[in-house]
Design an enzyme around this catalytic site. Structure first.
Site, PDB file in Angstrom:
ATOM      1  N   HIS A   1      -7.255  -3.444   5.106  1.00 21.57           N
ATOM      2  CA  HIS A   1      -6.670  -2.091   5.056  1.00 21.57           C
ATOM      3  C   HIS A   1      -7.493  -1.228   4.091  1.00 21.57           C
ATOM      4  CE1 HIS A   1      -4.310   0.891   2.822  1.00 21.57           C
ATOM      5  NE2 HIS A   1      -3.625   1.090   3.937  1.00 21.57           N
ATOM      6  N   ASN A   2      -7.779  -1.783   2.929  1.00 25.83           N
ATOM      7  CA  ASN A   2      -8.523  -1.005   1.936  1.00 25.83           C
ATOM      8  C   ASN A   2      -9.974  -0.773   2.374  1.00 25.83           C
ATOM      9  OD1 ASN A   2      -6.141  -1.319   0.557  1.00 25.83           O
ATOM     10  ND2 ASN A   2      -7.098  -1.726  -1.405  1.00 25.83           N
TER      11      ASN A   2
ATOM     12  N   LYS B   1      -4.316  -6.773   3.616  1.00 25.12           N
ATOM     13  CA  LYS B   1      -4.356  -5.647   2.664  1.00 25.12           C
ATOM     14  C   LYS B   1      -5.805  -5.319   2.293  1.00 25.12           C
ATOM     15  CE  LYS B   1      -3.399  -2.392  -0.098  1.00 25.12           C
ATOM     16  NZ  LYS B   1      -3.395  -2.321  -1.508  1.00 25.12           N
TER      17      LYS B   1
ATOM     18  N   SER C   1       0.826  -1.203   0.000  1.00 28.60           N
ATOM     19  CA  SER C   1       0.000   0.000   0.000  1.00 28.60           C
ATOM     20  C   SER C   1       0.861   1.253   0.000  1.00 28.60           C
ATOM     21  CB  SER C   1      -0.925   0.036   1.211  1.00 28.60           C
ATOM     22  OG  SER C   1      -1.638   1.264   1.212  1.00 28.60           O
TER      23      SER C   1
ATOM     24  N   GLU D   1      -9.852   1.986   4.658  1.00 24.08           N
ATOM     25  CA  GLU D   1      -9.598   3.182   3.812  1.00 24.08           C
ATOM     26  C   GLU D   1     -10.917   3.700   3.213  1.00 24.08           C
ATOM     27  OE1 GLU D   1      -6.369   2.560   0.883  1.00 24.08           O
ATOM     28  OE2 GLU D   1      -7.737   3.416  -0.604  1.00 24.08           O
TER      29      GLU D   1
END
Ligand code: NAP
Length: 470
Positions: free
Chosen positions: A187-188, A184, A130, A191
């Site tokens: 994480h997104n 990940k 990222s 986000e």
């Protein structure tokens, strides 16, 4: 030049920058791209770093250029392209070679690829990266998972190219199989939540307070100096402050309100649902992007309902509340994201290192912030079932949730949509309600389907006296 330490396939936005980052840190790297003209152009533009770059126009040449066991990063479009490249690469690989998928893979695909390579003598690493273009070039947050022994071969390189927070590299092996790509994905998802809630607060400033982008930018810039300090708040201020050179108008006013998405946010929501973990703020953010894409329908509906924003009478906009409201929403969204990772860790037996995840997100990645250090500290202080009940968070949320409540209430009365903020608030209210309302749902389920229920005053499955309707 001696043999390259590592190879990379896919010289797009991410791959080309990652390759330059690796070369800059002193590692010789062999590179290949499907469209070979891009490989030549990349090499030509690499300046002094050319001395550590081996441009290859054939996969066989790429493999030969790397010191065995050969780590090869795939940085191609997620999905079919990864399978195609692995298939083309395999005939040239030998025992012990390591394929590293660094794209935004769905972790189910990563698990399948592990299965495909089982018994082949090849190793596989699924690695989330990222930080976008800038991160790839100067220091991303790196989330590898998979074969731990193979990780040992690339650990030094990855630590060297990763972002640093207080000197610590934002890279750590996170677990077996699809652990890295799962982290990940979440994480997104977080986000998405962060960005949506920021956009909702922007909407309150724009449509409630009728403020101009440059003035809103100043507020976000100020907030960036406090508890909300983060990359996303920083770039929000910059985006709002930017003028279109062609028209002289604020850039943000000229951008169509239709947001794109590539899947990771949606995957977060799907996985949360699959595991029965409420991730309402993230789900609302994903749904908000889908709604944003329905521009024509929204415009038609606005006319049908003769929509206008009606500011609640005798109730001033809680402008002073907005910073804390955003902070409270953020706490709930992160609590949800971390809860999803806890559940996945149990389900897939990954033993995800939660404090480490918070730590490697402190720099390099899109959600990097001071706040992640606070999360890392909370995990260090003791086991955490949900961030909302971690002692340091109880204190922060107790201070912040009244602002979120006033903001959501005000926006609802004004007719301004705040789906992620209101979902975050509803999650918080439901999460801290000891006696909920599911007793009625259990009664209904037993009534129509004889599903049974537990009583609070006796043990065992019970049925209601529904007069023969059960
Ligand atoms: P990009 O600029 O569009 O580049 C795509 C690369 O994939 C190109 O090198 C392209 O080769 C190659 N490719 C596409 N289809 C292929 C196929 N069938 N066979 C072989 N090669 C193929 O994409 P990107 O932004 O660098 O993204 C790469 C990966 O990183 C994706 O998984 C993306 O989701 C992930 N990612 C992106 C970002 C970001 O901010 N952009 C951040 C984190 C992660 P050609 O030149 O031959 O087309």
């Amino acid at each position: 030049m001696a043999q390259a330490e590592i190879g990379l396939i896919g010289l797009g936005v991410m791959g080309s920058n990652l390759a330059l980052n690796i070369a800059e840190k002193g590692y010789a790297i062999a590179v290949y791209n499907r469209t070979t003209s891009k490989t030549g152009a990349f090499f030509e533009n690499a300046g002094e770093l050319r001395e550590r770059i081996v441009p290859c126009t054939r996969l066989e040449g790429l493999v030969k250029a790397i010191r065995p066991p050969r780590p090869i990063i795939l940085m191609v479009s997620a999905g079919q392209a990864v399978d195609e490249e692995i298939t083309k690469l395999r005939p040239f690989l030998s025992e012990g070679d390591i394929v590293i998928d660094a794209g935004n893979a769905n972790f189910h695909d990563t698990m399948r690829r592990f299965g495909d390579l089982e018994g082949s003598g090849l190793s596989f690493i699924g690695m989330g990266v990222s930080g976008g273009e800038e991160g790839a070039r100067h220091g991303p947050s790196i989330m590898p998972g998979g074969d731990k022994k193979a990780y040992g071969r690339v650990k030094g390189i990855l630590n060297a190219i990763a972002a640093k927070f207080d000197g610590e590299p934002c890279c750590a092996w996170l677990g077996a199989g699809g652990a890295g790509h799962f982290v990940k994905t979440i994480h997104n998802g977080i986000e998405y939540g962060d960005m949506q809630m920021i956009a909702e607060i922007y909407g309150i400033f724009r449509d409630g307070l009728k403020m101009k982008p440059k003035d809103i930018a100043k507020i976000f810039a100020k907030w960036n100096e406090g508890r909300l300090n983060s990359y996303l708040i920083e770039i929000t201020a910059s985006v709002l402050d930017t003028t279109d050179p062609k028209t002289g108008k604020p850039m943000v006013d000229l951008i169509l309100d239709r947001a794109g998405q590539k899947g990771t946010g949606r995957w977060s929501a799907i996985e949360a649902q699959q595991m029965g973990v409420p991730a309402t703020a993230i789900e609302a953010a994903v749904a908000a992007r889908s709604l944003s894409a329905m521009k024509d329908e929204r415009e038609a509906a606005e006319k049908l309902y003769k929509r206008k924003v009606s500011l609640p009478e005798q109730k001033p906009l809680p402008a002073g509340d907005l910073e804390l409201a955003l902070f409270a929403g953020k706490i709930a969204a992160y609590a949800q994201g971390f809860a999803v990772m806890e559940a996945a860790s149990r389900e897939f037996k990954w033993k995800l290192p939660m404090p480490t995840i918070a730590k490697i997100w402190r720099a390099g990645c899109i959600i990097r912030s001071q706040f992640l250090d606070t999360i890392a500290e909370a995990y260090k202080a003791g086991p955490v079932t949900n961030l909302l009940v971690a002692p340091s968070f109880v204190k922060m949320m107790a201070e912040a949730h009244p602002s979120l409540r006033r903001t959501v209430a005000w926006a609802a009365e004004a007719g301004l949509p705040v789906p992620a903020l209101s979902s975050a608030l509803a999650y918080f209210d439901a999460y801290r309600q000891g006696r909920g309302t599911a007793n009625l749902i259990q009664g209904q389920r037993d009534f129509f389907g004889a599903h049974g229920f537990e009583r609070i005053d006796m043990k065992g499955e019970q049925h209601g006296p529904w007069g023969g309707h059960g």
